[in-house]
Design a protein around this motif. Structure first.
Motif, PDB file in Angstrom:
ATOM      1  N   VAL A 420       0.867  -1.226  -0.031  1.00 24.64           N
ATOM      2  CA  VAL A 420       0.031   0.211   0.096  1.00 24.64           C
ATOM      3  C   VAL A 420       0.905   1.341   0.186  1.00 24.64           C
ATOM      4  O   VAL A 420       1.891   1.119   0.689  1.00 24.64           O
ATOM      5  CB  VAL A 420      -0.812  -0.035   1.121  1.00 24.64           C
ATOM      6  CG1 VAL A 420      -1.869   1.341   1.274  1.00 24.64           C
ATOM      7  CG2 VAL A 420      -1.631  -1.191   1.207  1.00 24.64           C
ATOM      8  N   ALA A 421       0.567   2.389  -0.958  1.00 26.63           N
ATOM      9  CA  ALA A 421       1.254   3.461  -0.879  1.00 26.63           C
ATOM     10  C   ALA A 421       0.690   4.607  -0.947  1.00 26.63           C
ATOM     11  O   ALA A 421      -0.634   4.439  -1.827  1.00 26.63           O
ATOM     12  CB  ALA A 421       2.394   3.381  -1.941  1.00 26.63           C
ATOM     13  N   GLY A 422       0.774   5.945  -0.355  1.00 21.82           N
ATOM     14  CA  GLY A 422      -0.267   6.864  -0.608  1.00 21.82           C
ATOM     15  C   GLY A 422       0.306   8.096  -0.160  1.00 21.82           C
ATOM     16  O   GLY A 422       1.328   7.996   0.790  1.00 21.82           O
ATOM     17  N   PHE A 423      -0.637   9.139  -0.180  1.00 15.55           N
ATOM     18  CA  PHE A 423      -0.166  10.550   0.352  1.00 15.55           C
ATOM     19  C   PHE A 423      -1.669  10.814   1.063  1.00 15.55           C
ATOM     20  O   PHE A 423      -2.647  10.417   0.741  1.00 15.55           O
ATOM     21  CB  PHE A 423       0.142  11.606  -0.705  1.00 15.55           C
ATOM     22  CG  PHE A 423       1.345  11.199  -1.380  1.00 15.55           C
ATOM     23  CD1 PHE A 423       2.408  11.680  -0.983  1.00 15.55           C
ATOM     24  CD2 PHE A 423       1.196  10.476  -2.776  1.00 15.55           C
ATOM     25  CE1 PHE A 423       3.753  11.305  -1.743  1.00 15.55           C
ATOM     26  CE2 PHE A 423       2.611  10.224  -3.222  1.00 15.55           C
ATOM     27  CZ  PHE A 423       3.513  10.608  -2.752  1.00 15.55           C
ATOM     28  N   LYS A 424      -1.344  11.536   2.248  1.00 14.86           N
ATOM     29  CA  LYS A 424      -2.337  12.093   3.161  1.00 14.86           C
ATOM     30  C   LYS A 424      -2.060  13.490   3.475  1.00 14.86           C
ATOM     31  O   LYS A 424      -0.785  13.792   3.903  1.00 14.86           O
ATOM     32  CB  LYS A 424      -2.778  11.265   4.082  1.00 14.86           C
ATOM     33  CG  LYS A 424      -1.802  11.056   5.253  1.00 14.86           C
ATOM     34  CD  LYS A 424      -2.425   9.931   6.125  1.00 14.86           C
ATOM     35  CE  LYS A 424      -1.347   9.461   7.265  1.00 14.86           C
ATOM     36  NZ  LYS A 424      -1.970   8.374   8.216  1.00 14.86           N
ATOM     37  N   GLY A 425      -2.958  14.274   3.995  1.00 14.92           N
ATOM     38  CA  GLY A 425      -2.679  15.547   4.330  1.00 14.92           C
ATOM     39  C   GLY A 425      -3.739  16.498   5.080  1.00 14.92           C
ATOM     40  O   GLY A 425      -4.835  15.944   4.755  1.00 14.92           O
ATOM     41  N   ASP A 426      -3.421  17.757   5.341  1.00 12.27           N
ATOM     42  CA  ASP A 426      -4.485  18.496   5.816  1.00 12.27           C
ATOM     43  C   ASP A 426      -4.564  19.776   4.882  1.00 12.27           C
ATOM     44  O   ASP A 426      -3.350  20.252   4.316  1.00 12.27           O
ATOM     45  CB  ASP A 426      -4.005  19.138   7.010  1.00 12.27           C
ATOM     46  CG  ASP A 426      -4.025  17.883   8.130  1.00 12.27           C
ATOM     47  OD1 ASP A 426      -4.887  17.173   7.899  1.00 12.27           O
ATOM     48  OD2 ASP A 426      -3.213  18.037   9.007  1.00 12.27           O
ATOM     49  N   LEU A 427      -5.701  20.192   4.452  1.00 10.80           N
ATOM     50  CA  LEU A 427      -5.988  21.756   3.841  1.00 10.80           C
ATOM     51  C   LEU A 427      -6.531  22.462   4.872  1.00 10.80           C
ATOM     52  O   LEU A 427      -7.817  22.504   5.120  1.00 10.80           O
ATOM     53  CB  LEU A 427      -6.801  21.310   2.591  1.00 10.80           C
ATOM     54  CG  LEU A 427      -6.315  20.490   1.422  1.00 10.80           C
ATOM     55  CD1 LEU A 427      -7.548  20.244   0.456  1.00 10.80           C
ATOM     56  CD2 LEU A 427      -4.983  21.191   0.929  1.00 10.80           C
ATOM     57  N   GLY A 428      -5.680  23.224   5.227  1.00 14.10           N
ATOM     58  CA  GLY A 428      -6.167  24.307   6.385  1.00 14.10           C
ATOM     59  C   GLY A 428      -6.455  23.417   7.830  1.00 14.10           C
ATOM     60  O   GLY A 428      -5.902  22.482   7.813  1.00 14.10           O
ATOM     61  N   GLU A 429      -7.277  23.936   8.440  1.00 12.22           N
ATOM     62  CA  GLU A 429      -7.704  23.455   9.828  1.00 12.22           C
ATOM     63  C   GLU A 429      -8.824  22.427   9.452  1.00 12.22           C
ATOM     64  O   GLU A 429      -9.050  21.590  10.262  1.00 12.22           O
ATOM     65  CB  GLU A 429      -7.909  24.446  10.985  1.00 12.22           C
ATOM     66  CG  GLU A 429      -6.674  25.209  10.998  1.00 12.22           C
ATOM     67  CD  GLU A 429      -6.860  26.017  12.196  1.00 12.22           C
ATOM     68  OE1 GLU A 429      -8.155  26.161  12.866  1.00 12.22           O
ATOM     69  OE2 GLU A 429      -5.888  26.764  12.766  1.00 12.22           O
ATOM     70  N   ALA A 430      -9.569  22.658   8.600  1.00 14.77           N
ATOM     71  CA  ALA A 430     -10.942  22.141   8.521  1.00 14.77           C
ATOM     72  C   ALA A 430     -10.942  20.780   7.309  1.00 14.77           C
ATOM     73  O   ALA A 430     -11.964  20.027   7.490  1.00 14.77           O
ATOM     74  CB  ALA A 430     -11.931  23.079   8.044  1.00 14.77           C
ATOM     75  N   ASP A 538     -20.491  22.405  12.925  1.00 16.04           N
ATOM     76  CA  ASP A 538     -20.037  22.143  11.578  1.00 16.04           C
ATOM     77  C   ASP A 538     -20.775  21.108  10.570  1.00 16.04           C
ATOM     78  O   ASP A 538     -20.917  20.004  11.085  1.00 16.04           O
ATOM     79  CB  ASP A 538     -18.445  22.051  11.495  1.00 16.04           C
ATOM     80  CG  ASP A 538     -17.446  22.983  12.104  1.00 16.04           C
ATOM     81  OD1 ASP A 538     -18.065  24.280  11.854  1.00 16.04           O
ATOM     82  OD2 ASP A 538     -16.485  22.516  12.337  1.00 16.04           O
ATOM     83  N   LEU A 539     -21.190  21.557   9.299  1.00 12.01           N
ATOM     84  CA  LEU A 539     -21.662  20.632   8.379  1.00 12.01           C
ATOM     85  C   LEU A 539     -20.463  19.959   7.638  1.00 12.01           C
ATOM     86  O   LEU A 539     -19.662  20.499   7.194  1.00 12.01           O
ATOM     87  CB  LEU A 539     -22.570  21.378   7.379  1.00 12.01           C
ATOM     88  CG  LEU A 539     -23.373  20.579   6.403  1.00 12.01           C
ATOM     89  CD1 LEU A 539     -24.542  21.243   5.853  1.00 12.01           C
ATOM     90  CD2 LEU A 539     -22.506  20.250   4.923  1.00 12.01           C
ATOM     91  N   ASP A 540     -20.349  18.516   7.859  1.00  7.60           N
ATOM     92  CA  ASP A 540     -18.991  18.049   7.270  1.00  7.60           C
ATOM     93  C   ASP A 540     -19.548  17.182   5.964  1.00  7.60           C
ATOM     94  O   ASP A 540     -20.499  16.549   6.038  1.00  7.60           O
ATOM     95  CB  ASP A 540     -18.630  16.968   8.484  1.00  7.60           C
ATOM     96  CG  ASP A 540     -17.948  17.964   9.544  1.00  7.60           C
ATOM     97  OD1 ASP A 540     -17.512  18.852   9.359  1.00  7.60           O
ATOM     98  OD2 ASP A 540     -17.921  17.404  10.755  1.00  7.60           O
ATOM     99  N   VAL A 541     -18.546  16.995   5.298  1.00  9.30           N
ATOM    100  CA  VAL A 541     -18.879  16.245   4.015  1.00  9.30           C
ATOM    101  C   VAL A 541     -17.484  15.500   3.709  1.00  9.30           C
ATOM    102  O   VAL A 541     -16.446  15.478   4.285  1.00  9.30           O
ATOM    103  CB  VAL A 541     -19.188  16.836   2.773  1.00  9.30           C
ATOM    104  CG1 VAL A 541     -20.568  17.681   3.004  1.00  9.30           C
ATOM    105  CG2 VAL A 541     -17.929  18.060   2.509  1.00  9.30           C
ATOM    106  N   ALA A 542     -17.511  14.573   3.041  1.00  8.49           N
ATOM    107  CA  ALA A 542     -16.736  13.509   2.270  1.00  8.49           C
ATOM    108  C   ALA A 542     -17.047  13.320   0.919  1.00  8.49           C
ATOM    109  O   ALA A 542     -18.132  12.857   0.866  1.00  8.49           O
ATOM    110  CB  ALA A 542     -16.235  12.547   3.323  1.00  8.49           C
ATOM    111  N   VAL A 543     -15.795  13.360   0.158  1.00  8.71           N
ATOM    112  CA  VAL A 543     -16.488  12.883  -1.230  1.00  8.71           C
ATOM    113  C   VAL A 543     -15.154  12.134  -1.852  1.00  8.71           C
ATOM    114  O   VAL A 543     -13.962  12.354  -1.477  1.00  8.71           O
ATOM    115  CB  VAL A 543     -16.822  14.126  -2.081  1.00  8.71           C
ATOM    116  CG1 VAL A 543     -17.995  14.662  -2.025  1.00  8.71           C
ATOM    117  CG2 VAL A 543     -15.665  15.083  -2.398  1.00  8.71           C
ATOM    118  N   GLY A 544     -15.350  11.202  -2.635  1.00 11.58           N
ATOM    119  CA  GLY A 544     -14.037  10.442  -2.968  1.00 11.58           C
ATOM    120  C   GLY A 544     -14.558   9.622  -4.499  1.00 11.58           C
ATOM    121  O   GLY A 544     -15.453   9.275  -4.739  1.00 11.58           O
TER     122      GLY A 544
END
Length: 964
Positions: A420-430, A538-544
């Motif tokens: 398994v290989a990949g990248f992950k991170g944050d975009l700002g604080e949210a 907060d109204l949270d979403v996830a898309v992928g």
């Protein structure tokens, strides 16, 4: 006392407050007075829980999650992770180590089965990602490939999760969460030994990891070796009892209070034996002594149907295994590195090698396949020759169970590679994001031991005297043959047990090899975060998006493919499935800190899938919510549509030749048997529509009719609707107490199943018209006779199950004014119903499973753990409710069908003691199944249903763990 990281304590606190069914993770933390920091830690910590890609506090999840911590696994003393998990009330014991030998190539495999609705309908994840399958033709994951010492926790959710994870998550998901940012070096060793029999087990492991480059990176490597020994039925007294259910001669009829059948020891069937049985060719049952002389077979007490006691009978216990041997080597590595403050790269790699060995029944010959012996057979003794002459027969048939020719078995080697290989991170604080790719490959080399070549066996047993030399040779050697397989024939006697020539057995038996390869590729990416701040939060979403490709290839040995061996004629099976998916999820806070609504949350998810094997696209969805009227009580519910796409085996399994014993329903002689005029009229009309003459009658179907059995490339997805609804109670007035109760229901339509050949014929002509799925499966010739029956997989069945899960935990600190802590936990399931509909268009004719063997109404686990200084004491009680040994329909029709018609309740007790010698060094020992509870008569724990029972018996183990 053990030292845990603050991160671990935080996670423990969260799970405790969320009332997730955790047995031991909160216990040690409670000893450190975790409650005085719970409130602050909950505010700070958000995690991604199984069943969602939105980070949230665990208590906000609408989906019930059962969590098993690493300590729970340690308390069990079990080296086989699948065997431990199958004892959870939510999971069935469909595939344990003991009952894994029921099918070709599955010995030693552990496949999880949520709610006993089929292991193919349970999705297994590792760190929230799919894992390559371990069984050719499907995507089931062998749990033995999961590194036990790297497990942080296991999360089990019930209910369709296809909207989050895609196909196969019909009954739920089991997610193995591995440890992250591991630092230090830990070595562990354990040895265990059964009180009776040869079973023992070993475990050695070494796990090391650490940070580097100013803590920007972390790497960990874990190596494990485990070994479990093989156990035969004859190694244990309970499985050598030779009991059989036979007709009761005292039975006088229905409702007489006398069971129709009863169990008798030293009993079995008499029409076939190890020594060989002459089946009435000479007027009576006859058998052989070891010297080859013939005698009348001892029939002892005859119960009819060729069943007897204290007689010459076939002993199946002698040729059965309780457990296969298993050796497992596992290497696992994890790596993470912070490229920047907001972006990290991660990678995982694993290699697992598993080897299993087991032996089963030998090849056998009886009735239609009985061994034909000619009068001039060279090994024929004079007494048998005289009997044949007196009877005026030139040949006889011998039924024989050929133990002395070598027991058949399997030697399996499985290898699993995964990266398994990949990248992950944050975009700002949210916002957070992740993109990954995984590749997995599983291979299996299955060696079928003592796989008899039938033509060679026939030639070897047809022995004659060479008139030129006086030597005993095979008849085919004298007369010649065009079959090259018969070159070098070595004759053998079969008159008596132990008379088969070892050299001949080496000639007619062969170890054949089947090679399987399964590959999986998955590429996925998602982003998750808050899009808007509402008054309640907060109204949270996830898309992928996700792309997945599964391929499978199974190549049997040429001899097997040609149908030349004793087993089934196996053909090459291959295929691939590719799917493209897009998904989205939303979590909406509706109310917060309002009257009668401290919190009200609504959740929804949707997933669109495009399979290259189906003309139809499918969409799955899920809605749910939580409502917390006061801080002590929280309600939760979900409703979802889930799917299971047909797997490679179901789609592309070869349609192999088969033969069926059936009655043609269009014959006038069969029509005359129908008493209902309306039904007869309907059948006559449909037969006429098929072109069958109204006066058609024939006895051609007295012989078996040809056909094909196999996969169906036109299959569509199974669909399921699942409900969950529950309540979480954390009373402020009772510190350390929590309780959850959750109702669940799973209904599956268009379940993939095959149909009995007779049902295909009957349902074709008993339907309203011939425009149904069954008539196209039948081919007739110009004389109206059936020439082919196509028995293939179809979306025809239905399944449904419902029950109530409960989890009650009470942690008590300061026992007897000491620093000790006692943790009590009760986890269980009450099964409301479990029904199988062979034909979903007949909802009034279900096959009830609830309350029958393997599906008890009540399953419960109780644990009590006491911590005091360096000492830890753990006790576990497992309760299995009474079950029927027969089908509900049979029991309702005849409660006297057999004695011991119920199994009775069974409880198992396990204990463990741990002692911390010094910081980082711990020794432990335990005793499982303290009171030596064996499976109820006559079960051995090796069946798909009886696997719910332990067949190891009392088991001692001890180990040591050292951390540096």
């Amino acid at each position: 006392m053990k030292k845990f990281s603050s991160r671990f304590k935080c996670g423990v606190s969260l799970l405790t407050v969320a009332i997730l069914p955790l047995t031991s993770q909160p216990l040690q933390a409670a000893q450190d007075t975790v409650q005085n920091s719970v409130e602050d830690e909950i505010v700070l910590e958000e995690i991604m829980v199984t069943g969602s890609r939105i980070k949230r506090r665990s208590l906000d999840s609408p989906t019930p999650v059962a969590v098993i911590g690493a300590e729970d696994l340690a308390f069990s003393g079990k080296l086989n992770l699948g065997d431990y998990l199958s004892e959870l009330p939510q999971l069935g014991s469909t595939f344990t180590t003991a009952n894994s030998t029921r099918f070709i190539g599955t010995a030693g495999g552990s496949f999880l089965d949520l709610r006993r609705l089929g292991s193919v309908r349970t999705l297994v994840l590792v760190d929230g990602r799919r894992h390559v399958g371990s069984s050719a033709g499907d995507t089931r994951v062998d749990i033995n490939t999961i590194p036990s010492d790297l497990i942080e926790r296991v999360e089990v959710i019930t209910g369709g999760a296809s909207a989050i994870y895609g196909s196969d998550a019909v009954t739920g998901v089991v997610n193995f969460i591995l440890k992250e940012n591991y630092e230090g070096l830990t070595a562990r060793a354990q040895y265990g030994l059964a009180d009776e029999g040869p079973y023992d087990s070993y475990h050695l492991s070494l796990t090391g990891g650490g940070n580097f480059n100013d803590d920007r990176g972390n790497a960990v490597l874990s190596v494990e070796w485990a070994e479990e020994s093989r156990v035969k039925n004859t190694d244990r007294e309970f499985s050598s009892r030779r009991y059989r259910l036979v007709n009761n001669p005292d039975d006088t009829g229905p409702d007489d209070g006398i069971p129709d059948q009863f169990y008798r020891p030293n009993s079995g069937i008499s029409f076939v034996t190890k020594a060989g049985t002459i089946f009435f060719d000479l007027g009576s049952l006859m058998t052989f002594d070891p010297d080859g002389s013939v005698r009348d077979q001892v029939l002892g007490t005859d119960f009819g149907g060729f069943e007897c006691m204290d007689c010459d009978f076939l002993d199946l216990d002698e040729v059965s295994d309780l457990r296969p041997s298993l050796q497992r080597l596992s290497l696992n590595g994890k790596f993470t590195y912070d490229l920047t403050e907001d972006i990290s790269v991660f990678a995982e790699a694993k290699y697992v090698n598993t080897q299993t060995f087991n032996l089963g029944q030998p090849a056998f010959d009886f009735f239609g396949s009985a061994i034909t012996i000619q009068r001039d057979n060279a090994f024929l003794k004079s007494d048998l020759a005289a009997l044949m002459d007196d009877a005026g027969v030139t040949e006889i048939g011998i039924n024989r169970f050929n133990v002395d020719a070598g027991r058949r078995g399997e030697d399996n080697e499985r290898q699993t590679h995964r990266i398994v290989a990949g990248f992950k991170g944050d975009l700002g604080e949210a916002w957070t994001w992740e993109a990954s790719y995984s590749f997995g490959r599983s291979t299996q080399i299955l060696t079928a031991i003592n796989n008899r070549i039938n033509d060679r066996w026939t030639a070897a047993t047809d022995a004659v005297v060479d008139p030129a030399t006086g030597d005993i040779v095979c008849r085919v050697t004298l007369e010649g043959s065009d079959n090259a397989l018969l070159d070098g024939c070595i004759p053998t006697s079969i008159f008596g047990d132990g008379t088969v020539n070892a050299a001949s057995a080496a000639w007619f038996n062969q170890d054949t090899i089947r090679r399987d390869t399964i590959e999986q590729q998955v590429a996925s990416a998602f982003i998750s975060g808050s899009v808007y701040e509402l008054p309640a939060g907060d109204l949270d979403v996830a898309v992928g998006i996700e792309w997945r490709k599964d391929t499978s290839l199974s190549k049997p040995a040429p001899l097997d493919s040609a149908g030349l061996t004793f087993g089934n004629a196996l053909q090459v099976t291959s295929g691939e499935i590719e799917v493209k998916e897009a998904f989205g999820e939303i979590s909406v806070p509706v109310l917060k800190d309002a009257p009668f609504a401290e919190s009200l949350m609504l959740d929804a998810a949707i997933r669109y899938a495009d399979y290259d094997t189906s003309s139809d696209k499918n969409t799955t969805w899920k809605v749910g919510g939580t409502w917390q009227p006061i801080s002590d009580v929280r309600f939760r519910a979900t409703y979802s549509k889930a799917v299971r796409a047909p797997n490679i085996g179901e789609l592309f399994g070869p349609q192999d030749a088969n033969f069926f014993s059936v009655d043609d329903p269009c014959k006038t002689s069969e029509l005359d048997l129908i008493a209902d005029p309306a039904r007869r009229s309907n059948r006559e009309a449909n037969c006429a529509a098929l072109g069958v003459a109204p006066d058609f009658d024939s006895d051609y179907d007295q012989a078996t009719l040809p056909g094909l059995s196999g996969g169906n490339p036109d299959l569509e997805v199974e669909t399921a609707k699942t409900w969950t609804a529950g309540v979480v109670v954390t009373p402020r007035f009772l510190d350390g107490f929590s309780a959850t109760v959750d109702w669940w229901q799973v209904t599956i339509d268009d379940a993939i199943s095959s149909t009995d050949a007779q049902d295909i014929l009957d349902r074709c002509v008993d339907a309203e018209s011939i425009n149904n799925i069954f008539c196209p499966l039948i081919t007739r010739d110009s004389t109206d006779e059936i020439t082919n029956i196509l028995q293939i997989q179809a979306n025809i069945a239905g399944l449904e199950a419902s029950g109530v899960d409960f989890d009650i935990t009470y942690n008590i600190s300061g026992i007897a004014n000491t620093d000790g802590m006692l943790s009590l936990k009760l986890m269980g399931t009450y099964l409301l119903y479990n029904r199988d509909f062979p034909f979903q268009d007949e909802p009034d004719n279900p096959d009830r499973e609830d309350g029958e063997l393997g599906d008890p109404e009540w399953l419960m686990n109780f644990t009590a753990t006491y911590y005091s200084g360096p000492w830890t004491f753990n006790y576990k009680l497992r309760f299995i409710d009474d079950m029927l040994r027969v089908e509900h329909e049979d029991f309702e029709a005849s409660p006297e069908e057999q004695e011991l018609i119920h199994t009775g309740t069974v409880t198992y007790s396990d204990i463990q003691v741990r002692y911390e010698v010094r910081e980082g060094l711990e020794v432990y020992g335990g005793l499982n199944n303290i009171f030596e509870k064996n499976p109820p008569l006559p079960f051995t724990g090796t069946g798909g249903d009886s696997g719910i029972y332990d067949n190891t018996g009392r088991f001692f183990y001890a180990g040591v763990s050292a951390s540096f």
